[in-house]
Write a protein that holds these residues in place. Structure first.
Motif, PDB file in Angstrom:
ATOM      1  N   VAL A 118       0.788  -1.303   0.022  1.00 11.26           N
ATOM      2  CA  VAL A 118      -0.045  -0.138   0.057  1.00 11.26           C
ATOM      3  C   VAL A 118       0.702   1.321   0.033  1.00 11.26           C
ATOM      4  CG1 VAL A 118      -1.666   1.222   1.191  1.00 11.26           C
ATOM      5  CG2 VAL A 118      -1.712  -1.215   1.282  1.00 11.26           C
ATOM      6  N   THR A 119       0.683   2.092  -0.951  1.00 12.10           N
ATOM      7  CA  THR A 119       1.393   3.293  -0.963  1.00 12.10           C
ATOM      8  C   THR A 119       0.486   4.580  -1.257  1.00 12.10           C
ATOM      9  OG1 THR A 119       3.451   4.126  -1.798  1.00 12.10           O
ATOM     10  CG2 THR A 119       1.987   3.392  -3.425  1.00 12.10           C
ATOM     11  N   MET A 120       1.155   5.768  -0.865  1.00  6.26           N
ATOM     12  CA  MET A 120       0.280   6.853  -1.066  1.00  6.26           C
ATOM     13  C   MET A 120       1.034   8.010  -1.409  1.00  6.26           C
ATOM     14  SD  MET A 120      -2.279   8.760   1.652  1.00  6.26           S
ATOM     15  CE  MET A 120      -1.220   9.507   2.568  1.00  6.26           C
ATOM     16  N   ILE A 121       0.372   8.931  -2.430  1.00  7.27           N
ATOM     17  CA  ILE A 121       0.952  10.115  -3.017  1.00  7.27           C
ATOM     18  C   ILE A 121       0.020  11.228  -2.927  1.00  7.27           C
ATOM     19  CG2 ILE A 121       2.849   9.093  -4.457  1.00  7.27           C
ATOM     20  CD1 ILE A 121       0.785  10.139  -6.688  1.00  7.27           C
ATOM     21  N   ASP A 131       6.806  13.580 -12.771  1.00  6.31           N
ATOM     22  CA  ASP A 131       6.862  13.180 -11.479  1.00  6.31           C
ATOM     23  C   ASP A 131       6.116  11.821 -11.228  1.00  6.31           C
ATOM     24  OD1 ASP A 131       7.925  15.667 -10.624  1.00  6.31           O
ATOM     25  OD2 ASP A 131       6.056  16.533 -11.091  1.00  6.31           O
ATOM     26  N   PHE A 132       5.122  11.478 -11.943  1.00  4.13           N
ATOM     27  CA  PHE A 132       4.317  10.573 -11.622  1.00  4.13           C
ATOM     28  C   PHE A 132       4.981   9.099 -12.147  1.00  4.13           C
ATOM     29  CE2 PHE A 132       0.133   8.308 -12.224  1.00  4.13           C
ATOM     30  CZ  PHE A 132      -0.202   7.951 -10.827  1.00  4.13           C
ATOM     31  N   ILE A 133       5.268   9.317 -13.461  1.00  5.89           N
ATOM     32  CA  ILE A 133       5.625   8.068 -13.972  1.00  5.89           C
ATOM     33  C   ILE A 133       7.224   8.074 -14.559  1.00  5.89           C
ATOM     34  CG2 ILE A 133       4.992   6.723 -16.260  1.00  5.89           C
ATOM     35  CD1 ILE A 133       2.366   7.974 -15.993  1.00  5.89           C
ATOM     36  N   LEU A 134       7.438   8.906 -15.448  1.00  2.56           N
ATOM     37  CA  LEU A 134       9.063   8.802 -15.975  1.00  2.56           C
ATOM     38  C   LEU A 134       9.329   9.969 -16.512  1.00  2.56           C
ATOM     39  CD1 LEU A 134      11.215   6.534 -16.680  1.00  2.56           C
ATOM     40  CD2 LEU A 134      10.103   6.494 -19.147  1.00  2.56           C
ATOM     41  N   LYS A 146      14.395   9.293 -15.022  1.00  4.34           N
ATOM     42  CA  LYS A 146      14.050   8.841 -13.629  1.00  4.34           C
ATOM     43  C   LYS A 146      12.695   8.258 -13.532  1.00  4.34           C
ATOM     44  CE  LYS A 146      16.047   9.734  -9.913  1.00  4.34           C
ATOM     45  NZ  LYS A 146      16.350  10.389  -8.649  1.00  4.34           N
ATOM     46  N   THR A 147      12.300   7.196 -13.013  1.00  9.00           N
ATOM     47  CA  THR A 147      11.205   6.359 -12.821  1.00  9.00           C
ATOM     48  C   THR A 147      10.390   7.459 -11.691  1.00  9.00           C
ATOM     49  OG1 THR A 147      11.958   4.834 -11.588  1.00  9.00           O
ATOM     50  CG2 THR A 147      11.564   4.508 -13.956  1.00  9.00           C
ATOM     51  N   GLY A 148       9.135   7.342 -11.863  1.00  8.81           N
ATOM     52  CA  GLY A 148       7.997   7.991 -10.716  1.00  8.81           C
ATOM     53  C   GLY A 148       7.559   7.046  -9.738  1.00  8.81           C
ATOM     54  N   PRO A 149       6.983   7.292  -8.963  1.00  7.35           N
ATOM     55  CA  PRO A 149       6.346   6.101  -8.051  1.00  7.35           C
ATOM     56  C   PRO A 149       5.258   5.362  -8.690  1.00  7.35           C
ATOM     57  CG  PRO A 149       5.524   8.318  -7.585  1.00  7.35           C
ATOM     58  CD  PRO A 149       6.396   8.581  -8.450  1.00  7.35           C
ATOM     59  N   CYS A 154       3.818  -0.147 -10.142  1.00  5.00           N
ATOM     60  CA  CYS A 154       3.287  -1.059 -11.142  1.00  5.00           C
ATOM     61  C   CYS A 154       4.269  -2.354 -11.471  1.00  5.00           C
ATOM     62  CB  CYS A 154       3.002  -0.264 -12.581  1.00  5.00           C
ATOM     63  SG  CYS A 154       1.520   0.786 -12.474  1.00  5.00           S
ATOM     64  N   LYS A 155       5.545  -1.730 -11.408  1.00  9.94           N
ATOM     65  CA  LYS A 155       6.521  -2.880 -11.831  1.00  9.94           C
ATOM     66  C   LYS A 155       6.629  -3.908 -10.675  1.00  9.94           C
ATOM     67  CE  LYS A 155       8.347  -1.628 -15.578  1.00  9.94           C
ATOM     68  NZ  LYS A 155       8.274  -2.469 -17.050  1.00  9.94           N
ATOM     69  N   LYS A 156       6.440  -3.247  -9.370  1.00 14.43           N
ATOM     70  CA  LYS A 156       6.314  -3.899  -8.097  1.00 14.43           C
ATOM     71  C   LYS A 156       5.168  -5.128  -8.058  1.00 14.43           C
ATOM     72  CE  LYS A 156       6.858  -3.381  -3.120  1.00 14.43           C
ATOM     73  NZ  LYS A 156       7.001  -2.437  -2.020  1.00 14.43           N
ATOM     74  N   ALA A 157       3.790  -4.687  -8.346  1.00 18.25           N
ATOM     75  CA  ALA A 157       2.836  -5.411  -8.465  1.00 18.25           C
ATOM     76  C   ALA A 157       3.027  -6.231  -9.428  1.00 18.25           C
ATOM     77  CB  ALA A 157       1.577  -4.520  -8.633  1.00 18.25           C
ATOM     78  N   SER A 158       3.480  -6.026 -10.761  1.00 19.71           N
ATOM     79  CA  SER A 158       3.654  -6.961 -11.816  1.00 19.71           C
ATOM     80  C   SER A 158       4.489  -8.257 -11.619  1.00 19.71           C
ATOM     81  CB  SER A 158       4.380  -6.097 -12.969  1.00 19.71           C
ATOM     82  OG  SER A 158       3.475  -5.208 -13.616  1.00 19.71           O
TER      83      SER A 158
END
Length: 341
Positions: A118-121, A131-134, A146-149, A154-158
């Motif tokens: 669970v993460t929050m921005i 800021d958000f994606i790339l 640089k990649t965003g949160p 998404c990578k972590k969930a994948s």
């Protein structure tokens, strides 16, 4: 530590196994045999599973209903909407606990307070796709990609498709949604989950995984925010959170447990105030005073505590609501202060 390529061990179970093997070897003149090695690996796996089980505090539907002033029927609706649409926005006036509900909803579905899933921005007016994606970010000798949160989550969930992940966006309507999401506005849609699309700054094919759920929060009393666009509305379910002064949980856990007699009188007066706000043409339900203003989180509810809430939180909000009607604002200021004198 485990990301270092020079380190021969790349996980805690791997390290634990080697440590146990070394300890066993020290007590023997010869190395351990194959059967002993299998036993060691099994021991490490069991210990690792035990560690995983005890790492996070359990959190169930029952825990949610004890903490959040909501009945079981509405909780079930929240869960069903989120699982059906994969994208949910909790909207309501200030002080109804939107962010609190979002986190607890995620924990209750997971079954534990797993902060890694669970993460929050928070969105704001200058927040962007970069800021958000790339995007490119300055460094000493130029720029770097640089990649965003959201990309990273998404990578972590994948990489963990059998478990559910929750991405919470606080104040989602404060950002320029089209600017922030870009081409991913399509991919967050339930029917497009798992599909791939090229990202703006690279040739990489990117996807929003099916096990990722998005929960947004929206303050309906913020006049500075434009109405959210229909493209976003089509991709989200929306549910209203309202002041919960009349809920059984609030009465039992907050009002009945409070020993200050002025507290109940103030709550009654706030309910009268909310009734007037609801009837006001320029305001309405989305501008009511929420219950979380009166949750002390264990702090003693003294007369001074009540005075501070009224003087420095409720009255400034009313002055903003009735900036063009000073008489009405003055009337309610006197009534609220009169209750706690």
């Amino acid at each position: 530590m485990f990301k270092n390529p020079d380190n021969p061990h790349h996980s805690f179970p791997d390290l634990s196994y080697e440590a146990l093997k070394l300890r066993k070897n020290k007590n023997k003149e010869t190395n351990i045999n194959e059967d002993e090695e299998l036993t060691l690996k099994k021991t490490v796996q069991e210990l690792d599973e035990k560690y995983k089980e005890s790492k996070y505090e359990k959190y169930t539907k029952e825990d949610f209903l004890k903490e959040v002033f909501m009945d079981e029927r509405k909780y079930n609706t929240l869960v069903n909407l989120l699982k059906m649409k994969k994208n949910l926005i909790l909207q309501g006036p200030p002080g109804v606990g939107k962010t609190f509900v979002a986190k607890r909803l995620a924990y209750s579905i997971i079954g534990e307070k797993d902060t890694e899933r669970v993460t929050m921005i928070q969105f704001h007016q200058s927040y962007s796709y970069e800021d958000f994606i790339l995007g490119y970010r300055p460094k000493e000798d130029g720029f770097e990609l640089k990649t965003g949160p959201f990309y990273e989550f998404c990578k972590k969930a994948s990489n963990d498709p059998k478990r559910e992940y929750f991405f919470i966006i606080d104040e989602i309507n404060r950002g320029n949604i089209s600017k922030i999401l870009g081409e991913l506005l399509m991919l967050i849609e339930k029917d497009k989950r798992g599909e791939e699309i090229k990202l703006l700054y690279t040739d990489e094919l990117f996807t929003v995984p099916e096990n990722l759920y998005i929960i947004g929060t929206m303050n309906t009393a913020d006049r500075s925010i434009a109405i959210i666009d229909y493209a976003l509305r089509r991709r989200f379910s929306f549910i209203d959170l309202k002041p919960a002064f009349k809920s059984d949980t609030f009465k039992t856990n907050i009002i009945e447990k409070n020993s200050n007699p002025k507290f109940k009188s103030l709550i009654d007066k706030i309910e009268e105030l909310n009734e007037e706000i609801r009837k006001e043409d320029s305001l309405g339900e989305g501008f009511q005073i929420g219950h979380s203003y009166f949750c002390s989180n264990g702090e003693p509810v003294t007369n001074e505590w009540l005075e501070n809430i009224v003087e420095y939180e409720i009255i400034p909000l009313l002055k903003e609501y009735w900036y063009d009607n000073s008489e009405k604002c003055k009337k309610w200021e006197e009534e609220l202060k009169g209750v706690i004198k």
